[in-house]
Design a protein around this motif. Structure first.
Motif, PDB file in Angstrom:
ATOM      1  N   LEU A  45      21.245  83.403  50.388  1.00 27.32           N
ATOM      2  CA  LEU A  45      21.774  82.610  48.942  1.00 27.32           C
ATOM      3  C   LEU A  45      21.275  83.699  48.003  1.00 27.32           C
ATOM      4  O   LEU A  45      21.325  84.354  46.760  1.00 27.32           O
ATOM      5  CB  LEU A  45      22.807  81.415  48.501  1.00 27.32           C
ATOM      6  CG  LEU A  45      23.813  81.499  49.390  1.00 27.32           C
ATOM      7  CD1 LEU A  45      23.840  79.521  49.549  1.00 27.32           C
ATOM      8  CD2 LEU A  45      25.291  81.957  48.847  1.00 27.32           C
ATOM      9  N   LEU A  46      19.952  83.118  47.809  1.00 21.65           N
ATOM     10  CA  LEU A  46      18.541  83.544  46.749  1.00 21.65           C
ATOM     11  C   LEU A  46      17.981  84.774  47.005  1.00 21.65           C
ATOM     12  O   LEU A  46      17.706  85.608  46.318  1.00 21.65           O
ATOM     13  CB  LEU A  46      17.204  83.225  47.545  1.00 21.65           C
ATOM     14  CG  LEU A  46      17.684  81.117  46.774  1.00 21.65           C
ATOM     15  CD1 LEU A  46      16.201  80.791  48.124  1.00 21.65           C
ATOM     16  CD2 LEU A  46      17.759  80.335  45.835  1.00 21.65           C
ATOM     17  N   PHE A  47      18.356  85.350  47.741  1.00 19.46           N
ATOM     18  CA  PHE A  47      17.872  87.062  48.062  1.00 19.46           C
ATOM     19  C   PHE A  47      19.263  87.630  47.033  1.00 19.46           C
ATOM     20  O   PHE A  47      19.000  88.525  46.920  1.00 19.46           O
ATOM     21  CB  PHE A  47      18.010  87.305  49.372  1.00 19.46           C
ATOM     22  CG  PHE A  47      17.913  88.910  49.832  1.00 19.46           C
ATOM     23  CD1 PHE A  47      16.793  89.395  49.688  1.00 19.46           C
ATOM     24  CD2 PHE A  47      19.583  90.279  49.277  1.00 19.46           C
ATOM     25  CE1 PHE A  47      16.640  90.950  49.731  1.00 19.46           C
ATOM     26  CE2 PHE A  47      18.861  91.060  49.521  1.00 19.46           C
ATOM     27  CZ  PHE A  47      17.819  92.108  49.581  1.00 19.46           C
ATOM     28  N   ALA A  48      20.669  87.391  47.454  1.00 21.93           N
ATOM     29  CA  ALA A  48      21.602  88.052  46.905  1.00 21.93           C
ATOM     30  C   ALA A  48      21.277  87.527  45.096  1.00 21.93           C
ATOM     31  O   ALA A  48      21.573  88.539  44.592  1.00 21.93           O
ATOM     32  CB  ALA A  48      23.352  86.826  47.029  1.00 21.93           C
ATOM     33  N   GLY A 104      32.029  87.287  38.591  1.00 22.00           N
ATOM     34  CA  GLY A 104      32.699  87.047  39.859  1.00 22.00           C
ATOM     35  C   GLY A 104      31.647  86.660  41.002  1.00 22.00           C
ATOM     36  O   GLY A 104      32.267  85.395  41.700  1.00 22.00           O
ATOM     37  N   LEU A 105      30.947  87.378  41.392  1.00 23.57           N
ATOM     38  CA  LEU A 105      30.186  86.858  42.441  1.00 23.57           C
ATOM     39  C   LEU A 105      29.262  85.593  42.215  1.00 23.57           C
ATOM     40  O   LEU A 105      28.697  85.103  42.840  1.00 23.57           O
ATOM     41  CB  LEU A 105      28.861  88.295  42.496  1.00 23.57           C
ATOM     42  CG  LEU A 105      29.606  89.304  42.830  1.00 23.57           C
ATOM     43  CD1 LEU A 105      28.843  90.417  42.894  1.00 23.57           C
ATOM     44  CD2 LEU A 105      30.656  88.905  44.521  1.00 23.57           C
ATOM     45  N   LEU A 106      28.622  85.966  40.642  1.00 23.10           N
ATOM     46  CA  LEU A 106      28.000  84.699  39.969  1.00 23.10           C
ATOM     47  C   LEU A 106      28.639  82.973  39.888  1.00 23.10           C
ATOM     48  O   LEU A 106      27.808  82.356  41.018  1.00 23.10           O
ATOM     49  CB  LEU A 106      27.619  84.694  38.460  1.00 23.10           C
ATOM     50  CG  LEU A 106      26.623  83.780  38.384  1.00 23.10           C
ATOM     51  CD1 LEU A 106      25.523  83.745  38.453  1.00 23.10           C
ATOM     52  CD2 LEU A 106      26.745  83.740  36.417  1.00 23.10           C
ATOM     53  N   LEU A 107      30.134  83.063  40.097  1.00 21.47           N
ATOM     54  CA  LEU A 107      30.340  82.023  40.773  1.00 21.47           C
ATOM     55  C   LEU A 107      30.254  81.892  42.351  1.00 21.47           C
ATOM     56  O   LEU A 107      30.649  80.782  42.425  1.00 21.47           O
ATOM     57  CB  LEU A 107      32.476  82.421  40.153  1.00 21.47           C
ATOM     58  CG  LEU A 107      33.377  81.393  40.297  1.00 21.47           C
ATOM     59  CD1 LEU A 107      32.774  79.744  39.529  1.00 21.47           C
ATOM     60  CD2 LEU A 107      34.790  81.475  39.981  1.00 21.47           C
ATOM     61  N   VAL A 108      30.618  83.042  42.865  1.00 25.46           N
ATOM     62  CA  VAL A 108      30.974  82.848  44.272  1.00 25.46           C
ATOM     63  C   VAL A 108      29.593  82.139  44.795  1.00 25.46           C
ATOM     64  O   VAL A 108      29.243  81.441  45.514  1.00 25.46           O
ATOM     65  CB  VAL A 108      30.932  84.451  45.058  1.00 25.46           C
ATOM     66  CG1 VAL A 108      30.767  83.251  46.786  1.00 25.46           C
ATOM     67  CG2 VAL A 108      32.531  84.751  44.264  1.00 25.46           C
ATOM     68  N   VAL A 133      29.837  78.511  43.345  1.00 22.69           N
ATOM     69  CA  VAL A 133      30.068  77.531  44.522  1.00 22.69           C
ATOM     70  C   VAL A 133      29.143  77.698  46.170  1.00 22.69           C
ATOM     71  O   VAL A 133      29.581  76.226  46.589  1.00 22.69           O
ATOM     72  CB  VAL A 133      31.816  77.718  45.020  1.00 22.69           C
ATOM     73  CG1 VAL A 133      32.580  76.951  45.579  1.00 22.69           C
ATOM     74  CG2 VAL A 133      32.628  78.049  43.303  1.00 22.69           C
ATOM     75  N   ALA A 134      29.267  77.966  46.730  1.00 18.38           N
ATOM     76  CA  ALA A 134      28.404  78.318  47.899  1.00 18.38           C
ATOM     77  C   ALA A 134      27.120  78.081  47.723  1.00 18.38           C
ATOM     78  O   ALA A 134      26.777  76.947  48.664  1.00 18.38           O
ATOM     79  CB  ALA A 134      28.167  79.738  48.159  1.00 18.38           C
TER      80      ALA A 134
END
Length: 225
Positions: free
Chosen positions: A61-64, A75-79, A82-83
């Motif tokens: 998650l930190l890498f992403a 959208g990816l920031l929201l995912v 939540v993750a």
């Protein structure tokens, strides 16, 4: 009869009661550690496979959010958000309740402490990771940019964007003045272009600037007359 029963505890040898108390404390500590850093609590309980798996998920998650900078995509920031919350909460629960802990079990009331703590830890991870990636959130304090940006709106700004992209007319940018204050403004002209105000209207290179997003209110400024 379980060891949590007071009658049973009264009949237990002192050594066994101390062992149970120690195990109970280890579970509590492991749950708090895993809420803060997913997987580390499991490793402290010698649950290596689960601990490594959770640590890898956390690192992924930190890498992403850091090198890949997914904040540029809402959208990816929201995912990601939540993750991260789900991972911290699950890691805390799993450390305290998910393994084989012998005769010791934590009270379900501890969840009222673990879950808020995990939520706060997840929010902290999201905040520092987003800032490390070059993004920063702001709350709009004035009406100067309405109707494009409304007072009270929260926005996320890419502070590294103009390191690789040239400014363009019409873009909204964050500036820092001489007093260190952040200002939000719209770019209406670039270097070498001419801006002129006449009759309350703005002309760019002699042509009327189309500004459907502008709300005209109050007296005309001297530079626009």
């Amino acid at each position: 009869m379980s060891h949590s029963d007071p009658a049973a505890l009264a009949g237990m040898p002192v050594e066994e009661r101390l062992l149970g108390s120690s195990e109970h404390g280890q579970l509590l500590l492991a749950a708090f550690i895993s809420a803060l850093l997913p997987g580390m609590g499991q490793l402290s309980l010698r649950r290596q496979s689960r601990g490594v798996l959770l640590l890898l998920a956390f690192a992924g998650l930190l890498f992403a959010v850091w090198p890949m900078r997914i904040e540029a995509n809402p959208g990816l920031l929201l995912v990601f958000s939540v993750a991260m919350i789900a991972l911290c909460i699950f890691a805390a629960w799993d450390a305290g309740y998910g393994g084989q802990h012998g005769t010791q079990k934590l009270s379900q009331w501890w969840l009222a402490v673990f879950l808020p703590f995990a939520l706060i830890a997840a929010a902290g991870h999201m905040n520092w990771a987003i800032r490390a990636a070059g993004f920063q959130s702001f709350e709009i304090p004035s009406r100067s940019m309405e109707n494009g940006v409304m007072m009270g709106d929260r926005i996320i700004v890419d502070r590294r964007y103009y390191q690789t992209h040239p400014p363009k007319d019409g873009e909204i940018a964050i500036l820092v003045n001489q007093d260190g204050q952040y200002l939000i403004k719209r770019i209406i002209a670039l270097g070498g272009e001419t801006v002129e105000g006449r009759d309350g209207k703005v002309f760019l290179n002699g042509k009327l600037l189309n500004e459907p997003y502008v709300v005209h209110a109050g007296p005309t400024l001297p530079e626009q007359s």
